[in-house]
Every structure is written in structure tokens, then in C-alpha cells.
Design an enzyme around this catalytic site. Structure first.
Site, mmCIF file in Angstrom:
data_model
loop_
_atom_site.group_PDB
_atom_site.id
_atom_site.type_symbol
_atom_site.label_atom_id
_atom_site.label_comp_id
_atom_site.label_asym_id
_atom_site.label_seq_id
_atom_site.Cartn_x
_atom_site.Cartn_y
_atom_site.Cartn_z
ATOM 1 C CG HIS A 146 -57.425 35.106 59.799
ATOM 2 N ND1 HIS A 146 -58.603 33.910 59.810
ATOM 3 C CD2 HIS A 146 -56.715 34.221 58.557
ATOM 4 C CE1 HIS A 146 -58.388 32.749 59.843
ATOM 5 N NE2 HIS A 146 -57.922 32.631 59.060
ATOM 6 C CD GLN A 147 -52.628 39.098 57.047
ATOM 7 O OE1 GLN A 147 -53.078 39.293 56.119
ATOM 8 N NE2 GLN A 147 -52.018 38.005 57.879
#
Length: 817
Positions: free
Chosen positions: A748-749
Site C-alpha cells: 500500500h502506497q
């Protein structure tokens, strides 16, 4: 569906009942090339003979041929131990990967290979004494060392005080193991899989492809340019098209997919047929320019871009989606780890921060992360909504519109909480938490309760996982108002100074297609431009486009993840039972269950989530690990140790501790130029997560437990005292996790172009519009004000839904003016 077959130039074309032309490329998936994009013939190994000598020696150091255990009876296991990486052809595959597929750190790896091919270089890398010999020439190259000395040499690199040496070990280990365990032959098989208890692609999917003639000939890519199959294939296509639902054959988006790799003239004609005005100009000594007109251009087709496209197309606006990745229709999936990483993940799944400190997984395919994620569909937590609305003063998150958005996107994806048959990892997590009294809950998923599939990280075989390809993008296609150009990377956003205005005004994007010496520039003129390429690509595109906001690319959060593992044998020894006879019914999880099967995420614990306090804690979940990734993440102490660990792959459970991070990083002009600094609080929270994961695994009945720390320590829970167990847990959870001492991953960015109320510390306002450029909207995880702390798909879609309403208002104002 009726289909008419006709000739088209030198190829073959189908027409549907609307008279629209459909071109089908029957080229099969290249399962023989490992992590190589395109035709394998177009990729060559450019490493020198000296570099290949070092690479081969390294491969056979990490994965040598060794003697099998004395009690090994299975022929496949014996063969696995006696097979080295070079015997399996790994060095040549890696040569191609490093030469033409790896996107960063290539110079470091090639420098290391060159240095190890010389005596002086080996002397330097080995710390000065590890390549001495009592005989001439007294100093040896790496390849001339014995296996034992090479393994000692590599272990020295893994713990060296010099960061570049540790980076060299970490990088080469990851590449070698990922290549060896994900490489497949022409039969889509790997010689190690039987020994480690891995079945390869989903057996149901594989069986269907093998036994169903429709599936056999449907291994195709939808392309807008002619392809000439043989006559037998033509007849089969006609037959299947008349008897099968078109979505089952081509996927739900096939009617509006355009491949940018086709000839430019074909691309132009296809877009015209879809109703987009297209004009071409060619001036002397200048690159030919083609202009495409639309109402909205959307860059990216993931959770954010998909929602924006679906909402605006359904409202009657002409929408053009530009996607860097390819369209992988259901029947075009391989569900093979190596080829899927290459085709569907950013950088073939090998993106890392500059120091290799965090390995990053991000989708790069039509549907983006929603196509390859693990189904978790968690609403924005109340404490996060409160923080964003009150601390960051973003009223949108406490508005009726945002509540509506959460409801709409969850309903669209069919989000539900039930699970009928829990898979290996999640059953263990749930049982361990219940034994210890830790909180554990069902994870909402955008797939049905009976969706027992561990391959969703490689694409969804039947469309039951409701990513944007099955929902919002399908709405766009069904509306007839949109198209998706795939395999196309946008060069820059176009904008102009507005007369008398204080801000620039966006008017579209640019991209080019064609061969290297025969490029055609495409200019998309749009009333509104939406960037939805994700937190890695969106800031890089803005920077390349010259947008000056200094906050672009800053405040990147990664949800750093660390792991722990536990081994659960598939048989119970007589010494563990009160009777002398082995009772297979005492095996738990059930003997037939495997670590890679079942719903990837169905259970979660917030035992250290701090949801009722700061919200900056850790959630414990389960990952999806197929053999390549599993082997690359496991500690390496020797070839024998690694092979022993791999023979237990199918019964080794993994947990992840995912931190809502305070620490942050940056992205520059390239999505691969990433820096990240972990905060001390985040590291402390992750250590607490390691402690809890080890306790949960033991409470669930693991025979052996361990972490991924480079020291490679583990403990047999069944054979130690409580005191020894406590000492082990405290020792492992107190070790440092940074500096490549253990793998840290991110799926997850977010936050790299964050939303705010002040242009001095944010990139977009509450409407999702850039402070610096009018009509330029962002609709992806890059706009998150902070890290979220849970899986972000629902939050991305909810924010995009709200942004879509703002875009609709903007378009209405433009039409009035």
C-alpha cells in the site's frame, strides 16, 4: 451473440451484432520466459562472460546441489536437493532479467558481478581474507572458491557493516530465488514444485483450460490490429463465439480496449470507430502529431481511475482512459507467479526503495491494484475519518457525501463479511487469537463467501472478485462513452496559462506510439484531466510535467510490513499421541489444506492496532506467498537450510504485521526513485507485532516458529520449556528490523500528493483539484492526508467517487461558460 468473420487487410476480423470489428490475437502466453516482457526472442542476455561466470557461481551458492536428508524417500524431494540453480537454467534467465527487465540497481548488481569475477574484486568484497589460497595464484576469484567458502563469503556480505555489500546480497538473493522457484517449462511446470508441495496454477482453472476446447484456444490478447490465425483456429473461434457468453471468452472490457502497441493508423481508426474525434498533422522534419478529443482523459484504471471513468461515462461524458499496463482478460490469465508478476505488477514485482530497505508491490495492469489485490475491502476507520476531518480540517470526510460514497462503492463491489471455508493461514490466525483472547474479526471482502481462491494476487479467474474491471470500468464500457488505451505511458500533462488567470489550466496529456525511429505523438485534448496512476506514478508524472508544487512526491507512506512464520506438519508422529498408532485426524489444519490456497485475507486482529487511542499501531493479517516470493523473503543461512525450509512450504503459515506509519518518504521524477525513512515509533510498533504474531502461531499449535530476520533463528515450540519460549519471543521481537536485517515489504502506497486546505503543505484541495492547475484532478491513494492503517481500496474508491462529483460540477460550469 452472432459473429461474422471477414478478411481485413492481411489478417482476420470479426464483427459483432452491432457491426463493430473485433480482432483477436491468439498468441499464447509465453510461459517459458521468466519475468521477460514480450516475445522471449526480443530479449537477450547482455552480461559479459566474466559477469555470467560470477552470476552462475552465486546461483549455485544460494541454491547448490546438496545431499538429501537420510530419511528422504520421495524421488521428487531427492531430485530437488540434488538440483542446483545452474542445472535448472537460472543464470541465463537472470542474465536476461538483469540486462533488460530490471528497472533499477542494475549498475550495482553488474558492478558486483564484475568485481567477483576478478581476484582483486573478490578480495575487496570478501573483507580481505576470504579468498586466500596456500597455492598459486594464492588469491582466488569467487567462482574458484569451494562451495563452503562461497557460502561463508555470501554470509559475510549479508551482515557486512558496509550497506552496499548488504544491498548486493539482498538483491542477488531475491533475484535468484524468485527466478528459480517461479520459472516454468513449456508445460507450465517447475521441477521443484512437487517436492515443496505446490500445485502451480489453480487446479480448477488449469483443468478447465486443459479439458475445455473453448479455454484452450482462448489464451489470447485483444488487440486492435490484424492477426491471421490458421483456418482451424478460425472455425473454433466462430464456434465458441456463438456458444459462449462473450464476457467469459474475452473479459468484460474487450469491446473498448485499444492496444497502443498496434500500428498508429489502426489505433486512430479504432478510436474514431469508438466515437472520438481524431485529426492528424505531419509537418516537415517534425514528429507526426495526432490529436484526440474527449471530455475527460483519465490516466490510470485502478480503484481511483476506474470509479472516475465509470461515474463520468455514465453521466454522458466522453471518457478516454490511458493505462500503462496491459489488459489481462480472465481467459488470458496464467495464474503463474513469474509471468503474472511481469505482466501485472509495477517493475515485475521488483520495485524497492533506493536502499532496498522496502520491497514494494503495486499493480500495473487494467484495474490496477484492484485486479491483483487480496480482496480486503475495509471502510475508512472512524478514527481516521475523525483525524482527517478535525485535525486536518478536511470537512469532506465528515460529510454526507463521503458516507454516501462508502455505501455506494461497497454496494458496487458486493462487499460482504462471511466466509464459508477458511484457508490455512487465516484459520491459524483466528484459532491462535481465540486461544489467547486477542480480538479477531472477519475481513470484509469484495468476493463471495465461498470464494476459496489463493491465486487472486495473480488475477481473478472468474470475475467473482469485483475489482474495477468487473464494476466501474464495465459501467464505462456499457455506456458506450469510453475507451481504454492499454500499454501506453503518458509523457506529460498539458496545461496553459489562462488569460488574466492566476492558475494554469489543464487541457490534456501527451503520449507517443510506434517504433523507436518512427514515433507518432498523440495529444489528448480534454476539458478535464484526471491523474489516477497511484502514489508512485502520479507524483512522478506531475514532476515530469513541470508542475512546481514542492509538496509533490513528499509525505509518501508505505504501510511497512514485517512477517513471522509457523510450521504445521501434515502428519502427527506417534510420539505426540497417547497411543502408538498415528491418528491422522489429529492433524490441524486439515491434512489437505495448503498455505497458498483459500481466501487470502478473511481474518484480522487489531490487538495492537491502537484504534481507540492514536490509531498509529499495527494490524495482523495474512499474506499471499507463492514459492518465488516465499523463498525470497525467507532467511538464508545455507543452501541445505533453504531447501529444507522449502520442502515445508505448503504447510508453513505466514502472518504480516502492517503498520500505520508515521515515517514517510519521497518520489522524484521516476516512480522507481523512492526514498523512505521509518520512524522510531513505527519500528517499535512492528516489533510488538512480531511478538504477537509469534505468540499467536504458537497458541494455534505450530511445531516450529520463526521470523524473517537475517539471523535465521527459529524454535521448536513442542520441545522447549515455557522459559525458553519466552526468551525466544523477547529476543526475536527486540532485534532491529531496519538496515536490511530483515525484509520489509509494502503493498500500500499513499500520501505522495496529499489533500489539504493549504497549498503550502498539500497538492490538492478537498475537491481533488490541484492547487496549481485548474481542471487537473487527482483520484488515487496519493491524495491521502496520512497513512490509512488498513487496506486502502474502499477509501481510494470513496474519495474518487467524491472527486467525480466535483469533476461533474466543473464540466457543467464549463458547458455553461
Amino acid at each position: 451473440m452472432s459473429v461474422e468473420f471477414s478478411q481485413y487487410e492481411n489478417g482476420n476480423m470479426f464483427r459483432n451484432e452491432k457491426g463493430e470489428e473485433l480482432v483477436i490475437d491468439l498468441g499464447s502466453i509465453d510461459t517459458q520466459s521468466l519475468l521477460i516482457e514480450g516475445d522471449k526472442e526480443s530479449y537477450t542476455n547482455k552480461l559479459t562472460a566474466m559477469e555470467m561466470e560470477s552470476l552462475t557461481a552465486l546461483c549455485d551458492t544460494i541454491l547448490p546441489a546438496v545431499d538429501p536428508p537420510e530419511n528422504a524417500a520421495d524421488e521428487s524431494v531427492i531430485r530437488f536437493y540434488k538440483t542446483s540453480a545452474s542445472m535448472a537454467g537460472t543464470p541465463e534467465h537472470l542474465g536476461k532479467m538483469i540486462s533488460q527487465r530490471l528497472r533499477h540497481h542494475v549498475f550495482l548488481i553488474r558492478l558486483m558481478l564484475f568485481m567477483l569475477s576478478t581476484r582483486l574484486g573478490t578480495f575487496i568484497f570478501g573483507g580481505g581474507s576470504r579468498n586466500w589460497s596456500p597455492r598459486f595464484p594464492f588469491v582466488l576469484k569467487f567462482s574458484e572458491l569451494s562451495l563452503e567458502r562461497r557460502q561463508q563469503f555470501v554470509l559475510y556480505l549479508s551482515t557486512s557493516w558496509f550497506l552496499l555489500f548488504r544491498m548486493g546480497f539482498f538483491g542477488i538473493k531475491l533475484l535468484i530465488l524468485l527466478a528459480f522457484f517461479s520459472k516454468v517449462d513449456e508445460n507450465e511446470e517447475n521441477p521443484s514444485w512437487k517436492a515443496i508441495g505446490y500445485c502451480g496454477p489453480d487446479p480448477d482453472f488449469k483443468s478447465k483450460k486443459k479439458n475445455d476446447p473453448t479455454q484452450q484456444i482462448c489464451n489470447f490478447k485483444v488487440t486492435p490490429y490484424p492477426y491471421s490465425p490458421n483456418k482451424e483456429a478460425q472455425i473454433q473461434i466462430q464456434t465458441q463465439a456463438q456458444t459462449q457468453p462473450k464476457e467469459n471468452i474475452y473479459g468484460p472490457l474487450f469491446e473498448r480496449i485499444v492496444n497502443a502497441k498496434c500500428p498508429p493508423d489502426t489505433l486512430i481508426e479504432t478510436l474514431k470507430r469508438f466515437g472520438f474525434p481524431v485529426t492528424s498533422t505531419k509537418r516537415h522534419h517534425q514528429t507526426p502529431t495526432t490529436t484526440i478529443q474527449c471530455d475527460v482523459v483519465v490516466v490510470g484504471s485502478g480503484s481511483g481511475g476506474g470509479v472516475i471513468s465509470g461515474v463520468l461515462a455514465a453521466a454522458g461524458y466522453k471518457v478516454l482512459v490511458i493505462e500503462k499496463g496491459e489488459y489481462n482478460a480472465r481467459t488470458n490469465l496464467s495464474l503463474l507467479e513469474g509471468p503474472s508478476l511481469d505482466k501485472m505488477y509495477e517493475g515485475a514485482g521488483m520495485v524497492t526503495t533506493k536502499d532496498l530497505g522496502v520491497t514494494i508491490l503495486a499493480g500495473s495492469t487494467v484495474g490496477g491494484g484492484s485486479t491483483i489485490n487480496w480482496s480486503a475491502s475495509i471502510r475508512t476507520p472512524p478514527h481516521v475519518i475523525k483525524e482527517w476531518a478535525q485535525v486536518h480540517e478536511l470537512e469532506i470526510f465528515d460529510s454526507p457525501l463521503y458516507k454516501e460514497a462508502l455505501d455506494v462503492v461497497c454496494q458496487k463491489m458486493g462487499v460482504q463479511n462471511d466466509v464459508i471455508n477458511e484457508g490455512f493461514n487465516n484459520a491459524i490466525l483466528r484459532k491462535g487469537c481465540l486461544e489467547l483472547g486477542y480480538p479477531v474479526m472477519n475481513i470484509p471482502r469484495n468476493s463471495p463467501a465461498d470464494h476459496y481462491c489463493g491465486w487472486c494476487c495473480l488475477g481473478c479467474k472468474d470475475g467473482k472478485k469485483k475489482g474495477t474491471c468487473e464494476t466501474w470500468l464495465k459501467d464505462m464500457v456499457d455506456s458506450g462513452n469510453g475507451a481504454i488505451i492499454v500499454g501506453c505511458e503518458v509523457r506529460k500533462v498539458r496545461y496553459e496559462r489562462r488569460n488574466g488567470g492566476v492558475r494554469d489550466r489543464a487541457n490534456g496529456v501527451e503520449f507517443d506510439v510506434g517504433c523507436k525511429n518512427d514515433r507518432v505523438l498523440f495529444v489528448v485534448e480534454a476539458k478535464t484531466t484526471v491523474l489516477a496512476g497511484g502514489a508512485l506514478n502520479t507524483p512522478a508524472l506531475l514532476r515530469r510535467s513541470g508542475v512546481k508544487n514542492e509538496n509533490i512526491g513528499r509525505n509518501l507512506h508505505l504501510h511497512p510490513v514485517v512477517m513471522a512464520w509457523g510450521y504445521f506438519p501434515d502428519k502427527v508422529g506417534a510420539e505426540k499421541l497417547s497411543c502408538l498408532e498415528v491418528d491422522e485426524e489429529n492433524v490441524w489444519p486439515e491434512k489437505e489444506k495448503r498455505s497458498y490456497e483459500g481466501g487470502i485475507m478473511t481474518a484480522m486482529s487489531t490487538v495492537i492496532g491502537n484504534f481507540n487511542e492514536s490509531g498509529y499501531g499495527v494490524v495482523i493479517q495474512t499474506p499471499s506467498l507463492h514459492p518465488g516470493m516465499f523463498s525470497a523473503l525467507m532467511p538464508w543461512k545455507s543452501g541445505s537450510q533453504l531447501k529444507h525450509q522449502m520442502t515445508r512450504f505448503s504447510r508453513t503459515a505466514h502472518f504480516i504485521a502492517l503498520a500505520r506509519d508515521i515515517g514517510s518518504g519521497t518520489i522524484s521524477d521516476s516512480p522507481f526513485d523512492i526514498t523512505y525513512k521509518m520512524d522510531a515509533i513505527d519500528e517499535s510498533n512492528l516489533k510488538k507485532g512480531i511478538e504477537k504474531m509469534l505468540r499467536i502461531l504458537a497458541a494455534a499449535g505450530a511445531e516450529e516458529i520463526g521470523t524473517h530476520h537475517q539471523s535465521g533463528e527459529s524454535i521448536n515450540v513442542k520441545k522447549v520449556s515455557c522459559h525458553e519460549f519466552e526468551n525466544f519471543v523477547k529476543r526475536e521481537s527486540s532485534k532491529g528490523i531496519q538496515g536490511l536485517s530483515m525484509p520489509i515489504a509494502s503493498a500500500h502506497q499513499m500520501g505522495s500528493c496529499r489533500m489539504g486546505i493549504d497549498p503550502n503543505n498539500s497538492v490538492v484541495n478537498q475537491m481533488g483539484e490541484c492547487w496549481d492547475v485548474e481542471g487537473l484532478y487527482l483520484a488515487d491513494s496519493s491524495v491521502f492526508p496520512t497513512a490509512l492503517g488498513v487496506n486502502p481500496m474502499v477509501t481510494v474508491q470513496a474519495i474518487a467517487y467524491c472527486t467525480a462529483q466535483s469533476v461533474l460540477e466543473f464540466l457543467k460550469r464549463k458547458s455553461i461558460n
